[in-house]
Motif scaffolding. Structure first.
Motif, PDB file in Angstrom:
ATOM      1  N   SER A 277       0.835  -1.209   0.000  1.00  0.00           N
ATOM      2  CA  SER A 277       0.000   0.000   0.000  1.00  0.00           C
ATOM      3  C   SER A 277       0.865   1.251   0.000  1.00  0.00           C
ATOM      4  O   SER A 277       0.566   2.227  -0.695  1.00  0.00           O
ATOM      5  N   ARG A 278       1.936   1.230   0.774  1.00  0.00           N
ATOM      6  CA  ARG A 278       2.857   2.369   0.798  1.00  0.00           C
ATOM      7  C   ARG A 278       3.468   2.602  -0.575  1.00  0.00           C
ATOM      8  O   ARG A 278       3.568   3.745  -1.044  1.00  0.00           O
ATOM      9  N   VAL A 279       3.843   1.516  -1.252  1.00  0.00           N
ATOM     10  CA  VAL A 279       4.426   1.619  -2.590  1.00  0.00           C
ATOM     11  C   VAL A 279       3.411   2.214  -3.567  1.00  0.00           C
ATOM     12  O   VAL A 279       3.748   3.087  -4.389  1.00  0.00           O
ATOM     13  N   LEU A 280       2.169   1.768  -3.484  1.00  0.00           N
ATOM     14  CA  LEU A 280       1.128   2.264  -4.383  1.00  0.00           C
ATOM     15  C   LEU A 280       0.824   3.740  -4.122  1.00  0.00           C
ATOM     16  O   LEU A 280       0.647   4.518  -5.071  1.00  0.00           O
ATOM     17  N   ALA A 285      -1.213   6.702  -6.130  1.00  0.00           N
ATOM     18  CA  ALA A 285      -2.575   6.292  -5.797  1.00  0.00           C
ATOM     19  C   ALA A 285      -3.118   7.177  -4.677  1.00  0.00           C
ATOM     20  O   ALA A 285      -2.380   7.588  -3.777  1.00  0.00           O
ATOM     21  N   ALA A 286      -4.428   7.482  -4.750  1.00  0.00           N
ATOM     22  CA  ALA A 286      -5.041   8.330  -3.733  1.00  0.00           C
ATOM     23  C   ALA A 286      -5.474   7.539  -2.511  1.00  0.00           C
ATOM     24  O   ALA A 286      -5.495   8.060  -1.397  1.00  0.00           O
ATOM     25  N   ARG A 287      -5.797   6.268  -2.725  1.00  0.00           N
ATOM     26  CA  ARG A 287      -6.317   5.456  -1.624  1.00  0.00           C
ATOM     27  C   ARG A 287      -6.123   3.979  -1.945  1.00  0.00           C
ATOM     28  O   ARG A 287      -6.246   3.563  -3.096  1.00  0.00           O
ATOM     29  N   VAL A 288      -5.833   3.194  -0.906  1.00  0.00           N
ATOM     30  CA  VAL A 288      -5.718   1.746  -1.047  1.00  0.00           C
ATOM     31  C   VAL A 288      -6.565   1.090   0.041  1.00  0.00           C
ATOM     32  O   VAL A 288      -6.466   1.456   1.212  1.00  0.00           O
ATOM     33  N   ASP A 289      -7.410   0.147  -0.356  1.00  0.00           N
ATOM     34  CA  ASP A 289      -8.196  -0.638   0.591  1.00  0.00           C
ATOM     35  C   ASP A 289      -7.830  -2.104   0.423  1.00  0.00           C
ATOM     36  O   ASP A 289      -7.635  -2.581  -0.700  1.00  0.00           O
TER      37      ASP A 289
END
Length: 302
Positions: A277-280, A285-289
């Protein structure tokens, strides 16, 4: 509907009708005979590819599989820890509206979130089941191409859980908004893919995306070899995956401002999902779920 999609669904429906005439429907886990699939309340909104005449699991396996589902529905929305009593407000909800006032003395924080020194990089974590024996058998089996029925069934249930959590209903491709999330998965080292003959969680994630009519992409690749996380303690898990992933070059420009749904099979400490998620997010990226089939609780009796 595209002609190719119509043809695919027609073949799937025909196979559903003819297969029981040649082979009796059996549980995909234990091989026992199964019965007619239960009627779904939202069957009118479920893609044809997800509708089944016969149950995928026998009654015993089904009962064992879903025994933890109620506790997971009350789990922490931030880390999927199956605790009760903590407040789980939806995005944008005012806490005063939830509690009916300013008094929040009854709200209890999630013990796992409190234990962590830093919050996860992903925004929310959603799990269908608590990790236990039958769930473990299903997850391991779904990694192999010969068990596509299991991967399909788990993906359908993950999509149902996501709809329930997000408060949305399935949509057709024609009315899918451009802002729909992009689905991806935790990449597997090449040698593991080669040994299994497949891409592991990539199959689960792509089937979930198809069920939701979301776009799917293998956004990530590994930069080096990593040990199996199951063999390591908490600190070693974080170090094991630190700097081990990167966004594939062809996807780097397409992540800007995007909403990513990261699909995995099991969450234990969340170290891998947190690093990815940190990489994305660093890539734009604005948000990762995070969406997982099961949440592992290592201090619980199995």
């Amino acid at each position: 509907m595209k002609s190719s999609d119509f043809l695919t669904e027609s073949v799937q429906n025909a196979s559903e009708l003819l297969a029981p005439l040649l082979f009796p429907p059996v549980c995909v886990l234990c091989g026992e005979l199964t019965g007619i699939a239960p009627e779904r309340d939202d069957s009118a909104n479920v893609p044809l590819a997800s509708r089944r005449r016969f149950a995928s699991f026998c009654r015993l396996c089904e009962t064992s599989l879903v025994q933890s589902a109620p506790s997971m529905q009350a789990a922490c929305e931030r880390c999927a820890w199956p605790a009760t009593g903590h407040r789980r407000s939806s995005a944008g909800e005012d806490s005063a509206q939830i509690d009916g006032g300013d008094d929040q003395s009854d709200d209890l924080p999630c013990q796992e979130c409190v234990r962590r020194q830093t919050p996860f990089s992903f925004e929310t974590a959603t799990a269908v089941y608590r990790y236990h024996e039958v769930v473990r058998h299903a997850i391991i089996a779904a990694k192999y191409p010969r068990n596509t029925a299991i991967a399909r069934e788990l993906a359908v249930r993950l999509a149902d859980r996501y709809r329930e959590r997000a408060g949305i209903r399935s949509r057709t491709i024609s009315d899918e908004p451009e802002s729909s999330p992009l689905v991806t998965h935790v990449p597997s080292p090449f040698w593991r893919q080669f040994r299994r003959g497949g891409v592991g969680t990539g199959s689960l994630a792509s089937r979930f995306a198809r069920e939701m009519n979301f776009s799917f992409g293998s956004l990530l690749e590994t930069t080096r070899s990593v040990q199996k996380q199951a063999l390591l303690d908490d600190v070693a898990r974080r170090e094991n995956v630190r700097g081990a992933f990167r966004v594939r070059r062809r996807w780097r420009k397409r992540l800007s401002g995007g909403h990513i749904l990261l699909v995995d099979d099991v969450m234990t400490t969340g170290a891998t999902a947190d690093e990815i998620s940190r990489v994305l997010l660093d890539a734009g990226a604005a948000r990762v779920d995070l969406l997982v089939v099961a949440r592992a609780i290592r201090d619980a009796q199995k």
